[in-house]
Design an enzyme around this catalytic site. Structure first.
Site, PDB file in Angstrom:
ATOM      1  N   LYS A  22      35.247  76.287  93.931  1.00 59.98           N
ATOM      2  CA  LYS A  22      34.856  74.967  94.461  1.00 59.98           C
ATOM      3  C   LYS A  22      34.750  73.948  93.327  1.00 59.98           C
ATOM      4  CE  LYS A  22      30.266  74.094  95.215  1.00 59.98           C
ATOM      5  NZ  LYS A  22      29.841  72.871  94.519  1.00 59.98           N
ATOM      6  N   ASN A  23      34.072  74.352  92.246  1.00 62.25           N
ATOM      7  CA  ASN A  23      33.803  73.386  91.174  1.00 62.25           C
ATOM      8  C   ASN A  23      35.045  73.028  90.363  1.00 62.25           C
ATOM      9  OD1 ASN A  23      31.215  73.276  92.013  1.00 62.25           O
ATOM     10  ND2 ASN A  23      30.322  74.359  90.263  1.00 62.25           N
ATOM     11  N   ARG A 121      19.149  63.820  89.388  1.00 66.80           N
ATOM     12  CA  ARG A 121      20.549  64.025  88.982  1.00 66.80           C
ATOM     13  C   ARG A 121      21.226  62.677  88.803  1.00 66.80           C
ATOM     14  NH1 ARG A 121      23.355  68.853  92.319  1.00 66.80           N
ATOM     15  NH2 ARG A 121      24.696  68.913  90.503  1.00 66.80           N
ATOM     16  N   ARG A 396      28.385  75.116 102.041  1.00 63.10           N
ATOM     17  CA  ARG A 396      28.973  74.117 101.135  1.00 63.10           C
ATOM     18  C   ARG A 396      29.803  74.788 100.032  1.00 63.10           C
ATOM     19  NH1 ARG A 396      25.128  70.741  98.189  1.00 63.10           N
ATOM     20  NH2 ARG A 396      27.104  70.340  97.186  1.00 63.10           N
TER      21      ARG A 396
END
Ligand code: UD1
Length: 417
Positions: A22-23, A121, A396
């Site tokens: 995903k990343n 964040r 997710r």
């Protein structure tokens, strides 16, 4: 409300393939915007954050089509530069589309990005990189408006080796004439994967995976066909699941080198690991041993995303582990769930002290993506039945986690509620 029903306390035995990261897929999808035409991303995982990224590309006018794990993105019809707030707020990585849009069109507008509530964040480093490359960035009523008539390469210094800011600077620098040097760049394997895709598009990028990335920008880029790297955090999840439950699990389609810190921790906990070029076999006898001290940090330190996963495995073992979290300050939101399963876990600020002991099943809620995976792992090692709600967090980052864990022999079902 959907939930996982898990019957824990039985050893696992089986084989599972690891899907694309995903990343890595998210910055790669943003990078497709840099060239006009059809790019193909292979092994692009079919999970919620990727749907959000594909939604952003569609809203910008691009055509996207998925066949199995392959996604085709045609950026020729690109006709917008504004990302809708609804999509922007669903995940933090949506901020990566700003750098790519600035490089391709000279403008980008969006609300603030969302994502897991892991603490404060900010995106100040992303914004500073855009500004340093010549963009103006305005915040009007909570909407960011970025604009640049011409981007110019220069030396950037990141005070923190932020993964996202490094990626965004790389994307933006592709559209900046001249040389951009990113100092104190993040060195995570996903940065090297982005470099690989950018090079396949014709970009000049050197140093990805080191703390100094150099981009010669302004070159004409073309679409590319590229395979996303395997997901090292998903692989860590399966490894920790086998470690928690005991037994033997084989992971295929992995790169063991990306898992070095996680495998070292699992070995310290008593697991036996066989590494092959694209396979890992992990054998675990219960109980796992506490590993003393664990500190998270930027690559090559222990990854913050795998910290909850390892804690979920060690909670049902024996002995002490003191976990110091240095990347995000709210990374222990899984603690309450683990304690409901009987874990001896105390958290003070960004340090947690875990003393392993036998766990029992419980009804618990996932509070964030990896925290939800941690509860799933702990439940596999806990005696009796557990129910885990909050699956939208888990979805997710995992493509049907329950199916992959079932391939490893776990008794886990998604119950539609
Ligand atoms: C990425 C990963 C995430 C992982 C994290 C750290 C993606 C989509 N997500 O997130 O899963 O947990 O790396 O490995 O790839 N920071 C600032 N200002 C900024 C940017 C970051 O202060 O502008 C701080 C953050 O608050 C955090 C630290 O820098 O404390 C590292 O964050 P960063 O590496 O940027 O994480 P992400 O790219 O958001």
């Amino acid at each position: 409300m959907d939930y996982f029903r898990i019957e824990g306390g039985r050893p696992l035995r089986g084989t599972v393939g690891v899907h694309g990261a995903k990343n890595s897929a998210l910055p790669l999808l943003a990078a497709t915007l840099l060239a006009r035409g059809e790019s193909v991303l292979r092994r692009c995982p079919d999970l919620a954050d990727v749907w959000t990224a594909l939604g952003i590309l569609s809203c910008l006018g691009c055509r996207v089509a998925r066949t199995g794990e392959d996604v085709v993105i045609d950026t020729a019809p690109l006709c917008g530069s504004a990302i809708p707030d609804g999509l922007m707020g669903r995940m933090r990585a949506s901020v990566l589309f700003l750098g790519a849009l600035l490089a391709r069109t000279g403008e980008a507008q969006a609300g603030w990005p969302g994502g897991c509530a892991l603490g404060d964040r900010p995106i100040d480093l992303h914004i500073r990189a855009f500004q340093a490359l010549g963009a103006t960035v305005l915040d009007r009523d909570g909407r960011l408006s970025c604009r640049s008539a011409s981007l110019r390469g220069r030396r950037l210094y990141l005070p923190i080796p932020s993964v996202g800011a490094t990626e965004n600077a790389m994307l933006c620098a592709c559209g900046a004439a001249g040389v951009t040097e990113i100092c104190n760049a993040a060195r995570e394997p996903e940065i090297e994967d982005l470099q690989g895709f950018l090079r396949a598009m014709g970009a000049s990028v050197q140093g990805g995976g080191t703390d100094r990335v150099v981009i010669r920008g302004g070159l004409p880029l073309h679409p590319a066909d590229y395979a996303v790297m395997p997901d090292r955090i998903v692989a860590s999840t399966y490894l920790c699941a086998v470690a928690a439950a005991g037994g033997e699990g084989e992971l295929t389609d992995v790169r063991p080198g990306d898992l070095t810190p996680v495998l070292a921790a699992l070995e310290a906990a008593g697991c036996q690991v066989r590494r092959e070029p694209t396979r890992i076999i992990l054998q675990a006898d219960r109980p796992l041993r506490g590993i003393g001290a664990l500190t998270t940090g930027p690559w090559p330190a222990f990854p913050t995303d795998a910290q909850p996963l390892l804690a979920g495995a060690l909670a049902g073992g024996t002995g002490e582990t003191v976990i110091r979290e240095t990347v995000f300050d709210r990374r222990f939101r899984y603690a309450e769930g683990l304690r409901a399963m009987g874990a001896d876990l105390t958290v003070e600020g960004t340090t947690a002290r875990l003393v392993g002991r036998p766990l029992h099943g419980a009804a618990v809620e996932a509070m964030d993506l990896r925290g939800g995976a941690a509860l799933t792992i702990a439940a596999l090692g806990a005696a009796g039945e557990s129910r885990i709600t909050g699956l939208s967090h888990i979805d997710r980052g995992y493509r049907r986690l329950e199916e992959d864990l079932s391939s490893l022999g776990a008794a886990i079902k998604r119950v539609r509620g």
